[in-house]
Write a protein that holds these residues in place. Structure first.
Motif, PDB file in Angstrom:
ATOM      1  N   GLY A 119       0.819  -1.214   0.000  1.00 18.25           N
ATOM      2  CA  GLY A 119       0.000   0.000   0.000  1.00 18.25           C
ATOM      3  C   GLY A 119       0.851   1.261   0.000  1.00 18.25           C
ATOM      4  O   GLY A 119       0.542   2.232  -0.705  1.00 18.25           O
ATOM      5  N   LEU A 120       1.925   1.259   0.780  1.00 16.95           N
ATOM      6  CA  LEU A 120       2.812   2.426   0.813  1.00 16.95           C
ATOM      7  C   LEU A 120       3.517   2.636  -0.517  1.00 16.95           C
ATOM      8  O   LEU A 120       3.758   3.767  -0.943  1.00 16.95           O
ATOM      9  CB  LEU A 120       3.842   2.270   1.934  1.00 16.95           C
ATOM     10  CG  LEU A 120       3.353   2.521   3.369  1.00 16.95           C
ATOM     11  CD1 LEU A 120       4.494   2.333   4.350  1.00 16.95           C
ATOM     12  CD2 LEU A 120       2.753   3.927   3.503  1.00 16.95           C
ATOM     13  N   GLN A 121       3.867   1.527  -1.193  1.00 18.09           N
ATOM     14  CA  GLN A 121       4.498   1.657  -2.504  1.00 18.09           C
ATOM     15  C   GLN A 121       3.528   2.258  -3.515  1.00 18.09           C
ATOM     16  O   GLN A 121       3.908   3.074  -4.354  1.00 18.09           O
ATOM     17  CB  GLN A 121       4.958   0.276  -2.993  1.00 18.09           C
ATOM     18  CG  GLN A 121       6.191  -0.253  -2.291  1.00 18.09           C
ATOM     19  CD  GLN A 121       7.427   0.595  -2.570  1.00 18.09           C
ATOM     20  OE1 GLN A 121       7.650   1.042  -3.694  1.00 18.09           O
ATOM     21  NE2 GLN A 121       8.225   0.843  -1.537  1.00 18.09           N
ATOM     22  N   LEU A 122       2.273   1.829  -3.433  1.00 18.70           N
ATOM     23  CA  LEU A 122       1.283   2.356  -4.367  1.00 18.70           C
ATOM     24  C   LEU A 122       0.940   3.808  -4.072  1.00 18.70           C
ATOM     25  O   LEU A 122       0.783   4.626  -4.983  1.00 18.70           O
ATOM     26  CB  LEU A 122      -0.007   1.517  -4.291  1.00 18.70           C
ATOM     27  CG  LEU A 122      -0.019   0.171  -4.987  1.00 18.70           C
ATOM     28  CD1 LEU A 122      -1.342  -0.536  -4.697  1.00 18.70           C
ATOM     29  CD2 LEU A 122       0.175   0.349  -6.479  1.00 18.70           C
ATOM     30  N   MET A 123       0.816   4.124  -2.782  1.00 16.83           N
ATOM     31  CA  MET A 123       0.333   5.442  -2.392  1.00 16.83           C
ATOM     32  C   MET A 123       0.983   5.853  -1.071  1.00 16.83           C
ATOM     33  O   MET A 123       0.443   5.585   0.010  1.00 16.83           O
ATOM     34  CB  MET A 123      -1.194   5.388  -2.263  1.00 16.83           C
ATOM     35  CG  MET A 123      -1.847   6.708  -1.910  1.00 16.83           C
ATOM     36  SD  MET A 123      -3.639   6.587  -1.957  1.00 16.83           S
ATOM     37  CE  MET A 123      -3.883   6.659  -3.728  1.00 16.83           C
ATOM     38  N   PRO A 124       2.154   6.514  -1.124  1.00 24.03           N
ATOM     39  CA  PRO A 124       2.843   6.910   0.115  1.00 24.03           C
ATOM     40  C   PRO A 124       2.021   7.861   0.978  1.00 24.03           C
ATOM     41  O   PRO A 124       2.150   7.873   2.205  1.00 24.03           O
ATOM     42  CB  PRO A 124       4.117   7.589  -0.402  1.00 24.03           C
ATOM     43  CG  PRO A 124       4.308   7.057  -1.785  1.00 24.03           C
ATOM     44  CD  PRO A 124       2.943   6.828  -2.329  1.00 24.03           C
ATOM     45  N   THR A 125       1.212   8.684   0.324  1.00 18.81           N
ATOM     46  CA  THR A 125       0.357   9.626   1.069  1.00 18.81           C
ATOM     47  C   THR A 125      -1.086   9.465   0.600  1.00 18.81           C
ATOM     48  O   THR A 125      -1.324   9.072  -0.554  1.00 18.81           O
ATOM     49  CB  THR A 125       0.804  11.081   0.839  1.00 18.81           C
ATOM     50  OG1 THR A 125       0.780  11.353  -0.576  1.00 18.81           O
ATOM     51  CG2 THR A 125       2.219  11.306   1.372  1.00 18.81           C
ATOM     52  N   PRO A 126      -2.050   9.770   1.427  1.00 18.15           N
ATOM     53  CA  PRO A 126      -3.459   9.639   1.031  1.00 18.15           C
ATOM     54  C   PRO A 126      -3.775  10.511  -0.181  1.00 18.15           C
ATOM     55  O   PRO A 126      -3.221  11.601  -0.341  1.00 18.15           O
ATOM     56  CB  PRO A 126      -4.227  10.120   2.274  1.00 18.15           C
ATOM     57  CG  PRO A 126      -3.270   9.942   3.398  1.00 18.15           C
ATOM     58  CD  PRO A 126      -1.906  10.196   2.836  1.00 18.15           C
ATOM     59  N   GLY A 127      -4.657  10.036  -1.016  1.00 14.45           N
ATOM     60  CA  GLY A 127      -5.050  10.828  -2.191  1.00 14.45           C
ATOM     61  C   GLY A 127      -5.585   9.960  -3.283  1.00 14.45           C
ATOM     62  O   GLY A 127      -6.234   8.951  -3.032  1.00 14.45           O
ATOM     63  N   GLY A 128      -5.297  10.338  -4.521  1.00 12.72           N
ATOM     64  CA  GLY A 128      -5.784   9.584  -5.666  1.00 12.72           C
ATOM     65  C   GLY A 128      -7.229   9.910  -5.996  1.00 12.72           C
ATOM     66  O   GLY A 128      -7.840  10.819  -5.408  1.00 12.72           O
ATOM     67  N   GLN A 129      -7.759   9.134  -6.909  1.00  8.47           N
ATOM     68  CA  GLN A 129      -9.140   9.343  -7.343  1.00  8.47           C
ATOM     69  C   GLN A 129      -9.742   8.002  -7.742  1.00  8.47           C
ATOM     70  O   GLN A 129      -9.139   7.260  -8.516  1.00  8.47           O
ATOM     71  CB  GLN A 129      -9.192  10.320  -8.523  1.00  8.47           C
ATOM     72  CG  GLN A 129     -10.576  10.555  -9.082  1.00  8.47           C
ATOM     73  CD  GLN A 129     -11.516  11.214  -8.075  1.00  8.47           C
ATOM     74  OE1 GLN A 129     -11.153  12.232  -7.485  1.00  8.47           O
ATOM     75  NE2 GLN A 129     -12.689  10.643  -7.861  1.00  8.47           N
ATOM     76  N   THR A 130     -10.899   7.700  -7.199  1.00  8.67           N
ATOM     77  CA  THR A 130     -11.547   6.429  -7.516  1.00  8.67           C
ATOM     78  C   THR A 130     -12.201   6.495  -8.890  1.00  8.67           C
ATOM     79  O   THR A 130     -12.539   7.584  -9.375  1.00  8.67           O
ATOM     80  CB  THR A 130     -12.614   6.084  -6.461  1.00  8.67           C
ATOM     81  OG1 THR A 130     -13.519   7.189  -6.349  1.00  8.67           O
ATOM     82  CG2 THR A 130     -11.971   5.816  -5.119  1.00  8.67           C
ATOM     83  N   PRO A 131     -12.409   5.347  -9.555  1.00  9.20           N
ATOM     84  CA  PRO A 131     -13.104   5.337 -10.848  1.00  9.20           C
ATOM     85  C   PRO A 131     -14.521   5.906 -10.714  1.00  9.20           C
ATOM     86  O   PRO A 131     -15.116   5.881  -9.631  1.00  9.20           O
ATOM     87  CB  PRO A 131     -13.140   3.848 -11.214  1.00  9.20           C
ATOM     88  CG  PRO A 131     -12.080   3.209 -10.378  1.00  9.20           C
ATOM     89  CD  PRO A 131     -11.994   4.006  -9.130  1.00  9.20           C
ATOM     90  N   GLU A 132     -15.051   6.375 -11.834  1.00 10.34           N
ATOM     91  CA  GLU A 132     -16.378   7.007 -11.822  1.00 10.34           C
ATOM     92  C   GLU A 132     -17.452   6.054 -11.325  1.00 10.34           C
ATOM     93  O   GLU A 132     -18.338   6.434 -10.567  1.00 10.34           O
ATOM     94  CB  GLU A 132     -16.728   7.512 -13.224  1.00 10.34           C
ATOM     95  CG  GLU A 132     -16.014   8.788 -13.610  1.00 10.34           C
ATOM     96  CD  GLU A 132     -16.396   9.956 -12.698  1.00 10.34           C
ATOM     97  OE1 GLU A 132     -17.554   9.996 -12.256  1.00 10.34           O
ATOM     98  OE2 GLU A 132     -15.521  10.793 -12.405  1.00 10.34           O
TER      99      GLU A 132
END
Length: 299
Positions: A119-132
Protein backbone atom coordinates in the motif's frame (compact mmCIF):
# COMPACT_ATOMS: atom_id res chain seq x y z
CA UNK A 1 -29.34 -10.03 21.79
CA UNK A 2 -26.63 -8.08 23.65
CA UNK A 3 -25.48 -6.47 20.39
CA UNK A 4 -29.04 -5.33 19.71
CA UNK A 5 -29.44 -3.91 23.22
CA UNK A 6 -26.13 -2.05 22.95
CA UNK A 7 -27.12 -0.73 19.54
CA UNK A 8 -30.46 0.58 20.84
CA UNK A 9 -28.81 2.25 23.84
CA UNK A 10 -26.11 3.97 21.78
CA UNK A 11 -28.59 5.01 19.10
CA UNK A 12 -30.95 6.45 21.73
CA UNK A 13 -28.17 8.46 23.36
CA UNK A 14 -27.17 9.84 19.96
CA UNK A 15 -30.76 10.83 19.14
CA UNK A 16 -31.24 12.52 22.53
CA UNK A 17 -28.15 14.65 21.89
CA UNK A 18 -28.86 15.24 18.20
CA UNK A 19 -32.56 14.82 17.27
CA UNK A 20 -31.81 15.62 13.60
CA UNK A 21 -30.47 12.09 13.31
CA UNK A 22 -34.09 10.91 12.98
CA UNK A 23 -34.26 11.79 9.30
CA UNK A 24 -33.21 10.03 6.12
CA UNK A 25 -30.17 12.26 5.72
CA UNK A 26 -29.34 12.00 9.43
CA UNK A 27 -29.50 8.21 9.44
CA UNK A 28 -27.50 8.06 6.20
CA UNK A 29 -24.70 10.19 7.60
CA UNK A 30 -24.75 8.30 10.90
CA UNK A 31 -24.65 4.80 9.41
CA UNK A 32 -22.55 5.30 6.28
CA UNK A 33 -19.20 4.86 8.01
CA UNK A 34 -20.34 1.50 9.44
CA UNK A 35 -21.04 -0.07 6.01
CA UNK A 36 -17.44 -1.08 5.10
CA UNK A 37 -16.94 -2.30 8.67
CA UNK A 38 -20.00 -4.57 8.39
CA UNK A 39 -18.60 -6.31 5.28
CA UNK A 40 -15.16 -6.67 6.87
CA UNK A 41 -16.83 -8.11 9.98
CA UNK A 42 -18.63 -10.72 7.88
CA UNK A 43 -15.23 -11.76 6.53
CA UNK A 44 -13.77 -11.97 10.03
CA UNK A 45 -16.81 -13.99 11.13
CA UNK A 46 -16.15 -16.59 8.43
CA UNK A 47 -12.50 -16.86 9.47
CA UNK A 48 -13.37 -17.11 13.18
CA UNK A 49 -16.05 -19.73 12.52
CA UNK A 50 -13.31 -22.17 11.50
CA UNK A 51 -11.29 -21.33 14.60
CA UNK A 52 -8.84 -18.88 12.99
CA UNK A 53 -8.30 -15.13 13.41
CA UNK A 54 -7.32 -12.71 10.64
CA UNK A 55 -5.03 -9.94 11.88
CA UNK A 56 -4.54 -8.52 8.41
CA UNK A 57 -8.08 -7.29 7.76
CA UNK A 58 -7.41 -3.61 8.50
CA UNK A 59 -4.31 -3.23 6.33
CA UNK A 60 -5.87 -5.24 3.50
CA UNK A 61 -8.93 -2.98 3.44
CA UNK A 62 -6.54 -0.02 3.32
CA UNK A 63 -4.60 -1.65 0.47
CA UNK A 64 -7.80 -2.12 -1.53
CA UNK A 65 -8.61 1.58 -1.15
CA UNK A 66 -5.11 2.39 -2.43
CA UNK A 67 -5.57 0.09 -5.43
CA UNK A 68 -9.00 1.58 -6.13
CA UNK A 69 -7.65 5.15 -6.10
CA UNK A 70 -4.60 4.46 -8.26
CA UNK A 71 -4.24 1.40 -10.46
CA UNK A 72 -7.95 0.64 -10.79
CA UNK A 73 -8.43 4.16 -12.18
CA UNK A 74 -5.39 4.44 -14.45
CA UNK A 75 -5.18 0.79 -15.59
CA UNK A 76 -8.45 -1.01 -14.77
CA UNK A 77 -7.26 -4.39 -16.03
CA UNK A 78 -4.13 -4.28 -13.88
CA UNK A 79 -6.24 -3.15 -10.91
CA UNK A 80 -8.62 -6.08 -11.34
CA UNK A 81 -5.67 -8.46 -11.63
CA UNK A 82 -4.27 -7.10 -8.36
CA UNK A 83 -7.61 -7.73 -6.65
CA UNK A 84 -7.67 -11.25 -8.09
CA UNK A 85 -4.14 -11.69 -6.77
CA UNK A 86 -5.38 -10.87 -3.27
CA UNK A 87 -7.97 -13.63 -3.58
CA UNK A 88 -5.30 -16.13 -4.65
CA UNK A 89 -3.05 -14.99 -1.79
CA UNK A 90 -5.84 -15.63 0.70
CA UNK A 91 -6.56 -19.06 -0.79
CA UNK A 92 -2.86 -19.89 -0.49
CA UNK A 93 -2.90 -18.65 3.10
CA UNK A 94 -5.69 -21.05 3.99
CA UNK A 95 -3.83 -23.89 2.26
CA UNK A 96 -0.58 -23.24 4.15
CA UNK A 97 -2.34 -22.91 7.51
CA UNK A 98 -4.08 -26.24 7.02
CA UNK A 99 -1.14 -28.16 5.54
CA UNK A 100 1.65 -26.74 7.69
CA UNK A 101 -0.27 -26.25 10.90
CA UNK A 102 0.97 -22.67 11.28
CA UNK A 103 -1.25 -20.59 13.60
CA UNK A 104 -3.41 -18.22 11.62
CA UNK A 105 -2.48 -15.35 13.94
CA UNK A 106 1.17 -15.58 12.88
CA UNK A 107 0.47 -15.93 9.16
CA UNK A 108 -2.09 -13.15 8.96
CA UNK A 109 -0.01 -10.85 11.16
CA UNK A 110 2.89 -11.29 8.74
CA UNK A 111 0.58 -10.69 5.79
CA UNK A 112 -0.67 -7.48 7.38
CA UNK A 113 2.83 -6.02 7.03
CA UNK A 114 2.97 -7.22 3.43
CA UNK A 115 -0.33 -5.46 2.65
CA UNK A 116 0.91 -2.32 4.40
CA UNK A 117 4.18 -2.28 2.45
CA UNK A 118 2.45 -2.75 -0.91
CA UNK A 119 0.00 0.00 0.00
CA UNK A 120 2.81 2.43 0.81
CA UNK A 121 4.50 1.66 -2.50
CA UNK A 122 1.28 2.36 -4.37
CA UNK A 123 0.33 5.44 -2.39
CA UNK A 124 2.84 6.91 0.12
CA UNK A 125 0.36 9.63 1.07
CA UNK A 126 -3.46 9.64 1.03
CA UNK A 127 -5.05 10.83 -2.19
CA UNK A 128 -5.78 9.58 -5.67
CA UNK A 129 -9.14 9.34 -7.34
CA UNK A 130 -11.55 6.43 -7.52
CA UNK A 131 -13.10 5.34 -10.85
CA UNK A 132 -16.38 7.01 -11.82
CA UNK A 133 -18.41 3.81 -11.37
CA UNK A 134 -17.09 3.43 -7.83
CA UNK A 135 -17.66 7.08 -7.01
CA UNK A 136 -21.24 6.71 -8.25
CA UNK A 137 -21.81 3.88 -5.76
CA UNK A 138 -20.63 6.12 -2.93
CA UNK A 139 -22.89 8.94 -4.11
CA UNK A 140 -26.00 6.75 -4.19
CA UNK A 141 -28.07 8.21 -1.40
CA UNK A 142 -31.83 8.17 -2.13
CA UNK A 143 -34.01 10.79 -0.43
CA UNK A 144 -36.64 8.28 0.66
CA UNK A 145 -34.53 5.65 2.44
CA UNK A 146 -31.17 5.50 4.26
CA UNK A 147 -28.82 3.86 1.75
CA UNK A 148 -26.56 2.29 4.43
CA UNK A 149 -29.42 0.04 5.55
CA UNK A 150 -29.50 -1.48 2.05
CA UNK A 151 -25.78 -2.28 2.17
CA UNK A 152 -26.05 -3.70 5.70
CA UNK A 153 -28.97 -5.89 4.62
CA UNK A 154 -26.94 -7.16 1.64
CA UNK A 155 -23.99 -7.97 3.90
CA UNK A 156 -26.28 -9.85 6.30
CA UNK A 157 -27.90 -11.78 3.45
CA UNK A 158 -24.55 -12.78 1.96
CA UNK A 159 -23.18 -13.83 5.35
CA UNK A 160 -26.37 -15.73 6.19
CA UNK A 161 -26.37 -17.58 2.87
CA UNK A 162 -22.72 -18.62 3.18
CA UNK A 163 -22.61 -19.45 6.86
CA UNK A 164 -26.14 -20.57 7.74
CA UNK A 165 -28.05 -21.63 4.61
CA UNK A 166 -25.56 -23.34 2.32
CA UNK A 167 -24.13 -26.82 2.90
CA UNK A 168 -20.70 -25.25 2.82
CA UNK A 169 -21.62 -23.21 5.90
CA UNK A 170 -22.21 -26.44 7.84
CA UNK A 171 -18.80 -27.73 6.73
CA UNK A 172 -17.20 -24.44 7.75
CA UNK A 173 -18.68 -24.52 11.24
CA UNK A 174 -17.80 -28.20 11.59
CA UNK A 175 -14.18 -27.40 10.76
CA UNK A 176 -14.16 -24.96 13.66
CA UNK A 177 -15.92 -27.16 16.20
CA UNK A 178 -15.21 -30.77 15.22
CA UNK A 179 -12.71 -31.23 12.36
CA UNK A 180 -12.40 -34.98 13.04
CA UNK A 181 -16.12 -35.45 12.42
CA UNK A 182 -15.86 -33.46 9.21
CA UNK A 183 -13.01 -35.68 8.08
CA UNK A 184 -14.94 -38.86 8.90
CA UNK A 185 -17.80 -37.62 6.74
CA UNK A 186 -15.43 -37.51 3.80
CA UNK A 187 -15.04 -33.77 3.46
CA UNK A 188 -11.64 -32.25 2.82
CA UNK A 189 -10.38 -30.03 5.63
CA UNK A 190 -8.00 -28.30 3.24
CA UNK A 191 -10.62 -27.38 0.64
CA UNK A 192 -12.97 -26.15 3.35
CA UNK A 193 -10.34 -23.86 4.87
CA UNK A 194 -9.16 -22.64 1.45
CA UNK A 195 -12.73 -21.87 0.37
CA UNK A 196 -13.40 -20.02 3.63
CA UNK A 197 -10.34 -17.79 3.19
CA UNK A 198 -11.29 -17.19 -0.45
CA UNK A 199 -14.81 -16.07 0.46
CA UNK A 200 -13.44 -13.89 3.27
CA UNK A 201 -11.05 -12.16 0.87
CA UNK A 202 -13.93 -11.30 -1.47
CA UNK A 203 -15.84 -9.68 1.40
CA UNK A 204 -12.74 -7.73 2.46
CA UNK A 205 -12.28 -6.46 -1.10
CA UNK A 206 -15.92 -5.32 -1.17
CA UNK A 207 -15.31 -3.57 2.16
CA UNK A 208 -12.28 -1.74 0.76
CA UNK A 209 -14.09 -0.71 -2.42
CA UNK A 210 -17.03 0.64 -0.43
CA UNK A 211 -14.69 2.59 1.86
CA UNK A 212 -12.92 4.05 -1.19
CA UNK A 213 -16.28 4.93 -2.75
CA UNK A 214 -17.17 6.97 0.33
CA UNK A 215 -13.88 8.86 0.59
CA UNK A 216 -13.33 8.91 -3.21
CA UNK A 217 -9.65 8.42 -2.48
CA UNK A 218 -7.21 5.87 -1.10
CA UNK A 219 -5.28 5.61 2.13
CA UNK A 220 -3.40 2.57 3.43
CA UNK A 221 -4.05 3.80 6.99
CA UNK A 222 -7.77 4.39 6.49
CA UNK A 223 -8.87 1.11 8.09
CA UNK A 224 -6.14 0.42 10.63
CA UNK A 225 -8.66 -0.02 13.42
CA UNK A 226 -10.75 -2.55 11.47
CA UNK A 227 -8.73 -5.56 12.59
CA UNK A 228 -9.59 -5.30 16.27
CA UNK A 229 -13.02 -3.80 15.61
CA UNK A 230 -14.07 -6.73 13.43
CA UNK A 231 -12.93 -9.22 16.07
CA UNK A 232 -14.80 -7.29 18.78
CA UNK A 233 -17.91 -7.07 16.56
CA UNK A 234 -17.94 -10.84 16.00
CA UNK A 235 -17.59 -11.52 19.73
CA UNK A 236 -20.20 -8.89 20.57
CA UNK A 237 -22.54 -10.51 18.05
CA UNK A 238 -22.31 -13.92 19.69
CA UNK A 239 -19.24 -15.44 18.05
CA UNK A 240 -16.41 -17.21 19.84
CA UNK A 241 -12.66 -17.51 19.50
CA UNK A 242 -12.96 -21.30 19.56
CA UNK A 243 -14.81 -21.49 16.23
CA UNK A 244 -17.87 -23.48 15.27
CA UNK A 245 -20.26 -20.54 15.47
CA UNK A 246 -21.25 -18.09 12.73
CA UNK A 247 -23.96 -15.49 13.40
CA UNK A 248 -24.14 -13.05 10.46
CA UNK A 249 -26.91 -10.87 11.90
CA UNK A 250 -25.29 -10.63 15.32
CA UNK A 251 -21.92 -9.79 13.76
CA UNK A 252 -23.52 -7.06 11.65
CA UNK A 253 -25.29 -5.58 14.68
CA UNK A 254 -21.99 -5.66 16.55
CA UNK A 255 -20.24 -3.85 13.69
CA UNK A 256 -22.94 -1.18 13.44
CA UNK A 257 -22.83 -0.73 17.22
CA UNK A 258 -19.07 -0.18 17.20
CA UNK A 259 -19.42 2.18 14.25
CA UNK A 260 -22.07 4.21 16.08
CA UNK A 261 -19.85 4.59 19.14
CA UNK A 262 -17.56 6.86 17.13
CA UNK A 263 -20.55 8.88 15.95
CA UNK A 264 -21.92 9.15 19.49
CA UNK A 265 -18.62 10.46 20.85
CA UNK A 266 -18.61 13.13 18.14
CA UNK A 267 -22.25 14.06 18.76
CA UNK A 268 -21.62 14.70 22.46
CA UNK A 269 -18.58 16.81 21.49
CA UNK A 270 -16.08 14.69 23.36
CA UNK A 271 -12.54 16.00 22.72
CA UNK A 272 -10.89 14.04 19.92
CA UNK A 273 -7.81 13.50 22.09
CA UNK A 274 -9.72 11.14 24.38
CA UNK A 275 -12.20 9.63 21.91
CA UNK A 276 -10.05 6.57 21.26
CA UNK A 277 -9.74 5.87 24.99
CA UNK A 278 -13.48 6.36 25.50
CA UNK A 279 -14.28 4.11 22.53
CA UNK A 280 -12.06 1.38 23.92
CA UNK A 281 -13.65 1.68 27.37
CA UNK A 282 -17.15 1.39 25.91
CA UNK A 283 -16.17 -1.67 23.85
CA UNK A 284 -14.67 -3.33 26.92
CA UNK A 285 -17.82 -2.56 28.93
CA UNK A 286 -20.07 -4.05 26.25
CA UNK A 287 -17.94 -7.20 25.89
CA UNK A 288 -17.83 -7.57 29.67
CA UNK A 289 -21.62 -7.38 29.59
CA UNK A 290 -21.68 -10.38 27.27
CA UNK A 291 -19.51 -12.41 29.66
CA UNK A 292 -21.77 -11.54 32.58
CA UNK A 293 -24.88 -12.32 30.56
CA UNK A 294 -23.55 -15.73 29.50
CA UNK A 295 -22.64 -16.65 33.08
CA UNK A 296 -26.09 -15.58 34.27
CA UNK A 297 -27.72 -17.67 31.54
CA UNK A 298 -25.70 -20.77 32.39
CA UNK A 299 -26.50 -20.50 36.08
Amino acid sequence: MLALVALVVIFTLAVVNQPAILSVNGLTLMLMSAVPLVFATQAQMLIMSIGDIDLGVGNLVGLVTAIAATVLTSSPLVGVLMLVGIVFAYALTGFLIQKRGVPSIIVTLGLSFVWFGIGLQLMPTPGGQTPEWLTAIGRWRPDWFPAPLVYVAIACAVGWYIARYSRFGARMRALGSSPDTLKKLGWSLTSTRVATYTLASLLIIISGLLLASQTRSGDINSAGSYTLMTIAAVILGGGTFAGGRALPLGASLGAVTLGLITVLLSVINLPSSIQSAAQGAIVLAVLAGRVITERFTRS
